[in-house]
Enzyme design. Structure first.
Site, PDB file in Angstrom:
ATOM      1  CB  SER A  49      -0.935   0.005   1.205  1.00 50.44           C
ATOM      2  OG  SER A  49      -0.346   0.697   2.290  1.00 50.44           O
ATOM      3  CE  LYS A  50      -1.499   4.122  -5.012  1.00 52.10           C
ATOM      4  NZ  LYS A  50      -2.429   4.865  -5.839  1.00 52.10           N
ATOM      5  NE  ARG A  51      -3.246   4.573   5.165  1.00 49.60           N
ATOM      6  CZ  ARG A  51      -3.110   4.068   6.387  1.00 49.60           C
ATOM      7  NH1 ARG A  51      -2.482   4.749   7.317  1.00 49.60           N
ATOM      8  NH2 ARG A  51      -3.603   2.885   6.679  1.00 49.60           N
TER       9      ARG A  51
END
Length: 488
Positions: free
Chosen positions: A250-252
């Site tokens: 995930s990007k986060r």
RNA sequence: GGCGCUAUCGUCUAGGGGUUAGGACGUGAGAUUCUCAAUCUUAAAACCCGGGUUCGAUUCCCGGUAGCGCUACCA
């Protein structure tokens, strides 16, 4: 049998990203698998921007997705924007409602499902709404009360929903386990499920190849296709890409390591990146790993797709999977020198080094076996392009075994004499310097280190004679002269 | 919680009722070499657990465990 023989008709596949950020490596892989399928079976590749989430979509994201795909150098045949097809989605939602297969849910958004919980099956729909009479439903709608449109999933009929997944095989689930999912939001916008299925049906998509996170959603999609009166397409789900801790990329959580631009900027070759991504969850089953795009296209089948999630093995120290790096090095070495040179050019420019094409062309063969990323070329070859060598530790001029400063200086001074007259080509240099070494009673390894450090400013560098030939007499003499000073 | 999916070296994977369980990356050792890299040789390294079926299971079945996914008027 999973669909090994993809129908007589040419397949139509699609990649349907939602533009909510940069192009993610997982999305890139999904694109690639679709593209491979299309090219392998001479079908059509459709690109559809699934931009129904007005809140989160952005034009910048659309641009960065295109940017990523352009870098990958993979094409597509048709392009659509879901937001431009709104009318169709609403019209189909209306048709489904008219058939009695959906109902209006007037429960205010978020009010329901507040407590997760509880009574088995309670989560399947908002109580009361499913049974609302058509009259009352019409009345409240006419009065302007907002509502979501929900699919009326068959209850208590023991109906089993089933399909054969191209990767996961037979799949089935009881309709009673599927909740009354939304088709239309209370603002009248279609949900992902509706828009996606309506478009897939309308665009005559024959194979939906997507991430495994949609495997369970497929049962809903089956219901929608049925309501639309359409034959559902074939489905094939891809195992997910996960981080070393097992969590979905995930990007986060994982930052820039999940962005394809990170790979591009570090100096991955698109073909190497694609090669790497393909090997995550797919195998040609013949022990081959280094593959060209064409080879992958011919070898690609859904049978070769694995079912378990694949770990992208990055660490805090190194954002890139060691195998990706190795593959990139292999692809770099497979490139013609001229081509590699022009790919390297921008990296030197970005580093502020003036690397003329002619000179870089001469340098490229010297470093191409020494780099895993295009970006590494700069640190591997900067000394070819700087006027002044970066300061280095003079003790490096002295060979570690059996040498002292006096000896190093003797070597350098003798080299100065020899190099003043020798012709600066590989063979002459080799002959002259080897002769010099034996003249001083030294082994080649001992004698060459002072020279290498003097000329390159470091102990580890490309082969000496080639390097000096590229550098030229003047630069070599100057640098060796300076080194002598350092040893004084 | 419910439902679904998955499980072979550290990682990516091949294989499949009887194999010395294969390959690759990475790691260790060695060879070669003007250093580094490349190359070559070599070593260590795996079938999640428990039942069943079977003459024989890592492979088939069931259960467990673990991981992941879905369970939104996100996609």
């Amino acid at each position: 049998m999973p669909d090994s023989t993809p129908s007589q008709k040419t397949p139509r596949v699609r990649f349907a990203p939602s533009p909510t950020g940069y192009l993610h490596v997982g999305s890139a892989r999904t694109f690639i698998f679709n593209w491979l399928y299309a090219r392998r079976y001479r079908g059509t590749m459709v690109l559809r921007l699934d931009d129904t989430d007005v809140e989160r979509n952005s034009e910048a994201s659309v641009q960065s997705i295109f940017e990523g795909l352009r870098w990958l150098d993979l094409d597509w045949d048709e392009e659509y924007k879901q937001s431009e097809r709104l009318a169709l989605h609403r019209q189909q939602a209306e048709a489904i409602f008219a058939k009695g297969l959906a109902y209006r849910d007037f429960t205010p958004a978020h009010a329901a499902g507040e407590e997760q919980s509880s009574a088995q099956g309670a989560w399947l729909f908002n109580p009361g709404m499913r049974e609302l009479s058509r009259e009352e439903s019409d009345r409240r709608a006419a009065a302007g009360e907002p509502f979501a449109l929900r699919y009326r999933v068959p209850r208590g009929q023991d109906q089993s929903l089933r399909f054969v997944d191209g990767v996961y095989g037979e799949q089935s689930k009881l309709a009673d386990e599927v909740e009354d999912f939304a088709l239309l939001r209370s603002d009248g916008m279609p949900t992902y499920h509706l828009a996606s299925c309506v478009d897939d049906a309308d665009l005559a998509i024959s194979h939906i190849i997507r991430g495994q996170d949609h495997l369970t959603n497929t049962f809903k999609h089956l219901l929608i296709f049925e309501a639309l009166g359409m034959e559902p397409p074939q489905f094939a789900h891809l195992p997910l890409l996960v981080a070393p801790d097992g969590a979905k990329l995930s990007k986060r959580k994982h930052g820039p390591v999940v962005s394809v631009t990170t790979y591009r900027d570090a100096g991955f070759l698109p073909q190497a990146f694609i090669n790497f991504l393909c090997l995550l969850g797919w195998s040609p089953k013949n022990d081959r790993e280094f593959l060209t795009i064409d080879e992958i296209v011919t070898a690609f089948t859904l049978e070769g797709v694995n079912r378990a999630n694949a770990v992208v093995n990055f660490t805090e120290d190194d954002p890139f999977d060691p195998k990706a790096l190795w593959l990139n090095a292999e692809h770099i070495r497979a490139l013609p020198v001229a081509e590699l040179t022009s790919l390297l050019q921008p990296f030197f420019a970005a580093a502020g080094l003036e690397a003329t094409p002619e000179k870089l062309l001469a340098v490229t063969p010297l470093i191409r076996e020494r780099i895993k990323l295009l970006g590494e070329a700069v640190s591997a070859a900067d000394f070819f392009f700087v006027k002044e060598l970066a300061p280095y530790d003079p003790t490096e001029l002295v060979p570690q075994k059996g040498g002292d400063a006096a000896m190093a200086r003797r070597v350098l001074q003798h080299a100065l004499e020899v190099l003043a007259t020798v012709s600066f080509d590989h063979d002459s240099l080799e002959q002259a310097l080897r002769a010099a070494a034996s003249h001083l009673g030294l082994k080649a390894g001992q004698a060459f280190q002072p020279i290498r450090v003097a000329v390159c400013g470091r102990k580890n560098a490309p082969p000496l004679f080639e390097t000096m030939a590229v550098l030229g007499r003047e630069v070599c003499l100057t640098r060796i002269g300076q080194a002598v000073q350092f040893l004084a």
